[in-house]
Design an enzyme around this catalytic site. Structure first.
Site, PDB file in Angstrom:
ATOM      1  N   ASP A  56      43.864  42.181  37.441  1.00 12.18           N
ATOM      2  CA  ASP A  56      42.582  41.782  36.859  1.00 12.18           C
ATOM      3  C   ASP A  56      42.069  40.468  37.410  1.00 12.18           C
ATOM      4  OD1 ASP A  56      44.645  40.153  35.601  1.00 12.18           O
ATOM      5  OD2 ASP A  56      43.096  39.521  34.184  1.00 12.18           O
TER       6      ASP A  56
ATOM      7  N   ASP B  95      53.908  36.070  43.136  1.00 10.05           N
ATOM      8  CA  ASP B  95      53.011  35.036  43.671  1.00 10.05           C
ATOM      9  C   ASP B  95      53.806  33.739  43.809  1.00 10.05           C
ATOM     10  OD1 ASP B  95      50.483  33.989  44.409  1.00 10.05           O
ATOM     11  OD2 ASP B  95      49.984  33.467  42.361  1.00 10.05           O
TER      12      ASP B  95
ATOM     13  N   GLY C  51      49.521  43.732  33.981  1.00  8.99           N
ATOM     14  CA  GLY C  51      49.208  44.080  35.372  1.00  8.99           C
ATOM     15  C   GLY C  51      50.072  45.166  35.977  1.00  8.99           C
TER      16      GLY C  51
ATOM     17  N   PHE D  95      42.982  36.511  46.606  1.00 11.23           N
ATOM     18  CA  PHE D  95      42.972  37.029  45.240  1.00 11.23           C
ATOM     19  C   PHE D  95      42.496  38.475  45.264  1.00 11.23           C
ATOM     20  CE2 PHE D  95      42.120  37.604  40.802  1.00 11.23           C
ATOM     21  CZ  PHE D  95      43.127  36.857  40.213  1.00 11.23           C
ATOM     22  N   VAL D  96      43.248  39.337  44.613  1.00 14.90           N
ATOM     23  CA  VAL D  96      42.934  40.764  44.627  1.00 14.90           C
ATOM     24  C   VAL D  96      42.782  41.308  43.205  1.00 14.90           C
ATOM     25  CG1 VAL D  96      44.156  41.132  46.811  1.00 14.90           C
ATOM     26  CG2 VAL D  96      45.381  41.443  44.646  1.00 14.90           C
TER      27      VAL D  96
ATOM     28  N   GLU E 216      56.765  44.387  38.637  1.00 12.67           N
ATOM     29  CA  GLU E 216      55.672  43.416  38.523  1.00 12.67           C
ATOM     30  C   GLU E 216      54.510  43.827  39.428  1.00 12.67           C
ATOM     31  OE1 GLU E 216      53.918  41.515  37.051  1.00 12.67           O
ATOM     32  OE2 GLU E 216      54.574  39.429  37.140  1.00 12.67           O
ATOM     33  N   ASP E 217      53.313  43.379  39.078  1.00 11.58           N
ATOM     34  CA  ASP E 217      52.169  43.697  39.945  1.00 11.58           C
ATOM     35  C   ASP E 217      52.174  42.819  41.192  1.00 11.58           C
ATOM     36  OD1 ASP E 217      51.516  41.357  38.541  1.00 11.58           O
ATOM     37  OD2 ASP E 217      49.534  42.019  37.896  1.00 11.58           O
TER      38      ASP E 217
ATOM     39  N   LYS F  57      52.996  37.846  47.726  1.00 11.39           N
ATOM     40  CA  LYS F  57      52.275  36.788  48.462  1.00 11.39           C
ATOM     41  C   LYS F  57      53.289  35.705  48.820  1.00 11.39           C
ATOM     42  CE  LYS F  57      47.982  36.991  45.700  1.00 11.39           C
ATOM     43  NZ  LYS F  57      47.028  36.157  44.930  1.00 11.39           N
TER      44      LYS F  57
ATOM     45  N   ARG G 109      40.968  46.082  35.933  1.00 15.65           N
ATOM     46  CA  ARG G 109      42.316  46.685  35.963  1.00 15.65           C
ATOM     47  C   ARG G 109      42.264  48.176  36.288  1.00 15.65           C
ATOM     48  NH1 ARG G 109      46.076  42.967  34.122  1.00 15.65           N
ATOM     49  NH2 ARG G 109      45.421  41.544  32.482  1.00 15.65           N
TER      50      ARG G 109
HETATM   51  P1  IMP Z   1      53.662  34.007  39.500  1.00 16.24           P
HETATM   52  O1  IMP Z   1      54.510  34.711  40.543  1.00 16.24           O
HETATM   53  O2  IMP Z   1      54.438  33.447  38.368  1.00 16.24           O
HETATM   54  O3  IMP Z   1      52.734  33.007  40.114  1.00 16.24           O
HETATM   55  O4  IMP Z   1      52.739  35.030  38.744  1.00 16.24           O
HETATM   56  C1  IMP Z   1      52.299  36.167  39.266  1.00 16.24           C
HETATM   57  C2  IMP Z   1      51.230  36.663  38.308  1.00 16.24           C
HETATM   58  O5  IMP Z   1      49.984  36.025  38.566  1.00 16.24           O
HETATM   59  C3  IMP Z   1      50.998  38.134  38.543  1.00 16.24           C
HETATM   60  O6  IMP Z   1      51.771  38.904  37.684  1.00 16.24           O
HETATM   61  C4  IMP Z   1      49.530  38.280  38.239  1.00 16.24           C
HETATM   62  O7  IMP Z   1      49.359  38.508  36.866  1.00 16.24           O
HETATM   63  C5  IMP Z   1      48.940  36.949  38.548  1.00 16.24           C
HETATM   64  N1  IMP Z   1      48.302  36.987  39.876  1.00 16.24           N
HETATM   65  C6  IMP Z   1      48.701  36.329  40.980  1.00 16.24           C
HETATM   66  N2  IMP Z   1      47.901  36.601  42.017  1.00 16.24           N
HETATM   67  C7  IMP Z   1      46.975  37.469  41.559  1.00 16.24           C
HETATM   68  C8  IMP Z   1      45.868  38.165  42.182  1.00 16.24           C
HETATM   69  O8  IMP Z   1      45.570  38.035  43.377  1.00 16.24           O
HETATM   70  N3  IMP Z   1      45.170  38.999  41.379  1.00 16.24           N
HETATM   71  C9  IMP Z   1      45.453  39.186  40.060  1.00 16.24           C
HETATM   72  N4  IMP Z   1      46.478  38.578  39.444  1.00 16.24           N
HETATM   73  C10 IMP Z   1      47.230  37.725  40.188  1.00 16.24           C
HETATM   74 MG    MG Z   2      50.913  39.810  35.787  1.00 11.98          MG
END
Ligand code: IMP
Ligand code: MG
Length: 192
Positions: free
Chosen positions: A171, A115, A56, A164-165, A111-112, A143, A177
């Site tokens: 993706d 979350d 991502g 969700f985006v 990071e993308d 987020k 992507r």
């Molecule tokens: P976390 O912070 O461990 O929950 O993981 C974050 C990862 O979840 C990101 O790197 C994305 O790959 C994926 N992710 C979380 N929210 C989204 C979204 O809205 N769209 C696409 N991927 C997301």
């Molecule tokens: Mg990711």
């Protein structure tokens, strides 16, 4: 536009959350901020190491690397979560490590989306074991409402609510992507 299959809606029906112009402006602002923050630190010829989280972050990293006006190089890691149970189990597994040592280097994890925070807190812990000179986090999107573990990014493109985006590297089931802007994925399409 993205290659889509009949079961995935076309990006053209999705609301644009951030345009390519808005993204470019934020990437430039973050690049300028990083340039200012690291200008003194890289005088000894040590480039900053950007570590992107596949897949991502690849597009954000590509733009960010070129907007930072001090020497920088990059590497990638890949992680997998243990299926959809990740959020409850919190388990993240490294499936691709960095290629080059980072000991004594100034590192920025890229990071993308930040979350729940599980991925980045796992990766931060792992990278700190390599004893970098410093470690910061840059994320395209944040987020904050979704956080399960306490972790914040040092550089943030945009904060968004719990939506969700897709696009700009992000993706849904590996689709979208390559969409150049960031769009809201329709709630009713989740689960396909
Ligand atoms: P976390 O912070 O461990 O929950 O993981 C974050 C990862 O979840 C990101 O790197 C994305 O790959 C994926 N992710 C979380 N929210 C989204 C979204 O809205 N769209 C696409 N991927 C997301
Ligand atoms: Mg990711």
């Amino acid at each position: 536009m993205a290659t889509t299959t009949p079961s995935f809606p076309s990006p053209s029906v999705m609301e644009v959350l951030f345009s390519t112009e808005q993204i470019a402006a934020r990437v430039k602002a973050i690049g300028d901020q990083i340039t200012a923050d690291y200008a003194g630190l890289t005088k000894n010829g040590q480039p900053i190491v950007l570590i992107g989280v596949l897949k991502g972050a690849a597009i954000f990293l590509a733009d960010l690397a070129r907007s930072i006006q001090v020497d920088n190089t990059f590497d990638f890691v890949a992680v997998s979560s243990y299926g959809r149970a990740r959020v409850s189990s919190g388990a993240v597994k490294l499936i691709k490590d960095i290629d080059n040592p980072i000991e004594g280097k100034h590192v920025i994890l890229v990071e993308d989306i930040l979350d729940t925070g599980l991925t980045l807190s796992y990766l931060r812990g792992l990278m700190l074991q390599h004893k970098p000179a410093s470690l910061k986090i840059a994320t395209c999107l944040d987020k904050p409402e979704r956080r399960l573990v306490p972790i914040e990014a040092d550089y943030i493109g945009f904060q968004i609510p719990n939506q969700f985006v897709i696009g700009y590297g992000m993706d849904y089931a590996e689709v979208y992507r390559n969409v150049p802007d960031i769009r809201l994925y329709p709630e009713e399409a989740v689960g396909h």
